[in-house]
Motif scaffolding. Structure first.
Motif, PDB file in Angstrom:
ATOM      1  N   LEU A 163      25.332  35.411 142.787  1.00 53.99           N
ATOM      2  CA  LEU A 163      26.407  34.469 143.068  1.00 53.99           C
ATOM      3  C   LEU A 163      27.641  35.175 143.639  1.00 53.99           C
ATOM      4  O   LEU A 163      28.287  34.662 144.556  1.00 53.99           O
ATOM      5  CB  LEU A 163      26.770  33.679 141.812  1.00 53.99           C
ATOM      6  N   VAL A 164      27.954  36.346 143.128  1.00 49.59           N
ATOM      7  CA  VAL A 164      29.089  37.113 143.654  1.00 49.59           C
ATOM      8  C   VAL A 164      28.856  37.462 145.118  1.00 49.59           C
ATOM      9  O   VAL A 164      29.767  37.361 145.955  1.00 49.59           O
ATOM     10  CB  VAL A 164      29.328  38.392 142.812  1.00 49.59           C
ATOM     11  N   GLU A 165      27.634  37.838 145.456  1.00 48.89           N
ATOM     12  CA  GLU A 165      27.320  38.187 146.843  1.00 48.89           C
ATOM     13  C   GLU A 165      27.410  36.983 147.776  1.00 48.89           C
ATOM     14  O   GLU A 165      27.715  37.127 148.959  1.00 48.89           O
ATOM     15  CB  GLU A 165      25.913  38.786 146.931  1.00 48.89           C
ATOM     16  N   ARG A 166      27.166  35.796 147.245  1.00 46.80           N
ATOM     17  CA  ARG A 166      27.180  34.575 148.064  1.00 46.80           C
ATOM     18  C   ARG A 166      28.552  33.902 148.121  1.00 46.80           C
ATOM     19  O   ARG A 166      28.748  32.966 148.877  1.00 46.80           O
ATOM     20  CB  ARG A 166      26.166  33.560 147.516  1.00 46.80           C
ATOM     21  N   TRP A 167      29.503  34.341 147.304  1.00 49.16           N
ATOM     22  CA  TRP A 167      30.822  33.719 147.236  1.00 49.16           C
ATOM     23  C   TRP A 167      31.672  34.138 148.432  1.00 49.16           C
ATOM     24  O   TRP A 167      31.714  35.302 148.800  1.00 49.16           O
ATOM     25  CB  TRP A 167      31.517  34.131 145.948  1.00 49.16           C
ATOM     26  N   ARG A 168      32.349  33.178 149.030  1.00 45.11           N
ATOM     27  CA  ARG A 168      33.258  33.449 150.137  1.00 45.11           C
ATOM     28  C   ARG A 168      34.668  33.066 149.693  1.00 45.11           C
ATOM     29  O   ARG A 168      35.009  31.888 149.631  1.00 45.11           O
ATOM     30  CB  ARG A 168      32.862  32.655 151.387  1.00 45.11           C
ATOM     31  N   PRO A 169      35.505  34.052 149.344  1.00 46.10           N
ATOM     32  CA  PRO A 169      36.830  33.755 148.800  1.00 46.10           C
ATOM     33  C   PRO A 169      37.745  33.014 149.774  1.00 46.10           C
ATOM     34  O   PRO A 169      38.620  32.269 149.355  1.00 46.10           O
ATOM     35  CB  PRO A 169      37.398  35.133 148.445  1.00 46.10           C
ATOM     36  N   GLU A 170      37.528  33.208 151.067  1.00 44.96           N
ATOM     37  CA  GLU A 170      38.393  32.527 152.031  1.00 44.96           C
ATOM     38  C   GLU A 170      38.175  31.016 152.053  1.00 44.96           C
ATOM     39  O   GLU A 170      39.083  30.256 152.381  1.00 44.96           O
ATOM     40  CB  GLU A 170      38.220  33.111 153.443  1.00 44.96           C
ATOM     41  N   THR A 171      36.977  30.557 151.672  1.00 49.92           N
ATOM     42  CA  THR A 171      36.691  29.113 151.657  1.00 49.92           C
ATOM     43  C   THR A 171      36.437  28.579 150.255  1.00 49.92           C
ATOM     44  O   THR A 171      36.324  27.373 150.073  1.00 49.92           O
ATOM     45  CB  THR A 171      35.458  28.792 152.522  1.00 49.92           C
ATOM     46  N   HIS A 172      36.326  29.475 149.263  1.00 53.98           N
ATOM     47  CA  HIS A 172      36.045  29.093 147.871  1.00 53.98           C
ATOM     48  C   HIS A 172      34.728  28.317 147.779  1.00 53.98           C
ATOM     49  O   HIS A 172      34.637  27.313 147.067  1.00 53.98           O
ATOM     50  CB  HIS A 172      37.191  28.287 147.259  1.00 53.98           C
ATOM     51  N   ILE A 173      33.722  28.808 148.477  1.00 58.29           N
ATOM     52  CA  ILE A 173      32.412  28.143 148.544  1.00 58.29           C
ATOM     53  C   ILE A 173      31.323  29.199 148.434  1.00 58.29           C
ATOM     54  O   ILE A 173      31.458  30.315 148.922  1.00 58.29           O
ATOM     55  CB  ILE A 173      32.265  27.362 149.869  1.00 58.29           C
ATOM     56  N   PHE A 174      30.221  28.824 147.766  1.00 65.51           N
ATOM     57  CA  PHE A 174      29.028  29.659 147.775  1.00 65.51           C
ATOM     58  C   PHE A 174      28.244  29.332 149.045  1.00 65.51           C
ATOM     59  O   PHE A 174      28.028  28.168 149.365  1.00 65.51           O
ATOM     60  CB  PHE A 174      28.141  29.376 146.556  1.00 65.51           C
ATOM     61  N   HIS A 175      27.808  30.364 149.772  1.00 65.26           N
ATOM     62  CA  HIS A 175      27.014  30.172 150.986  1.00 65.26           C
ATOM     63  C   HIS A 175      25.571  30.563 150.693  1.00 65.26           C
ATOM     64  O   HIS A 175      25.275  31.729 150.456  1.00 65.26           O
ATOM     65  CB  HIS A 175      27.568  31.023 152.131  1.00 65.26           C
ATOM     66  N   PHE A 176      24.684  29.572 150.676  1.00 65.06           N
ATOM     67  CA  PHE A 176      23.260  29.802 150.462  1.00 65.06           C
ATOM     68  C   PHE A 176      22.508  29.583 151.769  1.00 65.06           C
ATOM     69  O   PHE A 176      23.053  29.004 152.718  1.00 65.06           O
ATOM     70  CB  PHE A 176      22.725  28.856 149.378  1.00 65.06           C
ATOM     71  N   SER A 177      21.262  30.001 151.820  1.00 63.18           N
ATOM     72  CA  SER A 177      20.491  29.856 153.058  1.00 63.18           C
ATOM     73  C   SER A 177      20.225  28.390 153.395  1.00 63.18           C
ATOM     74  O   SER A 177      20.048  28.043 154.564  1.00 63.18           O
ATOM     75  CB  SER A 177      19.171  30.628 152.957  1.00 63.18           C
ATOM     76  N   THR A 178      20.204  27.511 152.418  1.00 60.13           N
ATOM     77  CA  THR A 178      19.923  26.099 152.669  1.00 60.13           C
ATOM     78  C   THR A 178      21.179  25.273 152.924  1.00 60.13           C
ATOM     79  O   THR A 178      21.134  24.303 153.681  1.00 60.13           O
ATOM     80  CB  THR A 178      19.169  25.474 151.480  1.00 60.13           C
ATOM     81  N   ARG A 179      22.296  25.645 152.295  1.00 64.46           N
ATOM     82  CA  ARG A 179      23.549  24.911 152.474  1.00 64.46           C
ATOM     83  C   ARG A 179      24.677  25.601 151.718  1.00 64.46           C
ATOM     84  O   ARG A 179      24.474  26.616 151.065  1.00 64.46           O
ATOM     85  CB  ARG A 179      23.405  23.468 152.009  1.00 64.46           C
ATOM     86  N   GLU A 180      25.861  25.004 151.767  1.00 63.85           N
ATOM     87  CA  GLU A 180      27.013  25.515 151.036  1.00 63.85           C
ATOM     88  C   GLU A 180      27.178  24.721 149.741  1.00 63.85           C
ATOM     89  O   GLU A 180      26.730  23.582 149.639  1.00 63.85           O
ATOM     90  CB  GLU A 180      28.279  25.367 151.879  1.00 63.85           C
ATOM     91  N   CYS A 181      27.820  25.356 148.763  1.00 66.66           N
ATOM     92  CA  CYS A 181      27.990  24.711 147.466  1.00 66.66           C
ATOM     93  C   CYS A 181      29.309  25.174 146.861  1.00 66.66           C
ATOM     94  O   CYS A 181      29.676  26.340 146.958  1.00 66.66           O
ATOM     95  CB  CYS A 181      26.830  25.103 146.560  1.00 66.66           C
ATOM     96  N   THR A 182      30.006  24.256 146.242  1.00 67.60           N
ATOM     97  CA  THR A 182      31.216  24.599 145.508  1.00 67.60           C
ATOM     98  C   THR A 182      31.119  24.038 144.100  1.00 67.60           C
ATOM     99  O   THR A 182      30.327  23.137 143.838  1.00 67.60           O
ATOM    100  CB  THR A 182      32.481  24.082 146.232  1.00 67.60           C
ATOM    101  N   ILE A 183      31.893  24.584 143.191  1.00 62.79           N
ATOM    102  CA  ILE A 183      31.906  24.113 141.811  1.00 62.79           C
ATOM    103  C   ILE A 183      33.230  23.417 141.575  1.00 62.79           C
ATOM    104  O   ILE A 183      34.296  23.974 141.845  1.00 62.79           O
ATOM    105  CB  ILE A 183      31.724  25.284 140.829  1.00 62.79           C
ATOM    106  N   THR A 184      33.172  22.201 141.063  1.00 63.47           N
ATOM    107  CA  THR A 184      34.381  21.419 140.821  1.00 63.47           C
ATOM    108  C   THR A 184      34.712  21.385 139.336  1.00 63.47           C
ATOM    109  O   THR A 184      33.884  21.741 138.484  1.00 63.47           O
ATOM    110  CB  THR A 184      34.192  19.970 141.316  1.00 63.47           C
TER     111      THR A 184
END
Length: 82
Positions: A37-58
């Motif tokens: 999860l740390v490797e997939r986190w993008r701090p500039e957008t606050h979103i996890f980037h996965f190969s299938t789609r993006e995901c955020t936690i609310t």
């Protein structure tokens, strides 16, 4: 592991329905999952980037997982504990 909550604050935690969070100290951490999860986190957008789609936690996601209330009066004020 985290220590038990101080006995003086247990009634307060129970009153605001937050005592269940104290039980999280018994969970085992999946270090491989956290690393991924740390490797997939993008701090500039606050979103996890996965190969299938993006995901955020609310806040709602966290509230549902932990059984916390996110409505009602705010719990704020000075504290006398570390």
């Amino acid at each position: 592991l985290m220590s038990e909550p101080h006995p003086l604050i247990v009634p307060i935690l129970e009153e605001v329905n937050f005592y269940g969070v104290a039980n999280l100290r018994h969970l085992k951490v999946d270090h491989a999952l956290v690393t991924t999860l740390v490797e997939r986190w993008r701090p500039e957008t606050h979103i996890f980037h996965f190969s299938t789609r993006e995901c955020t936690i609310t806040l709602e996601d966290v509230a549902l997982q932990l059984g916390l209330r996110i409505d009602g009066l705010l719990v704020i004020g000075p504290t006398m504990f570390d």
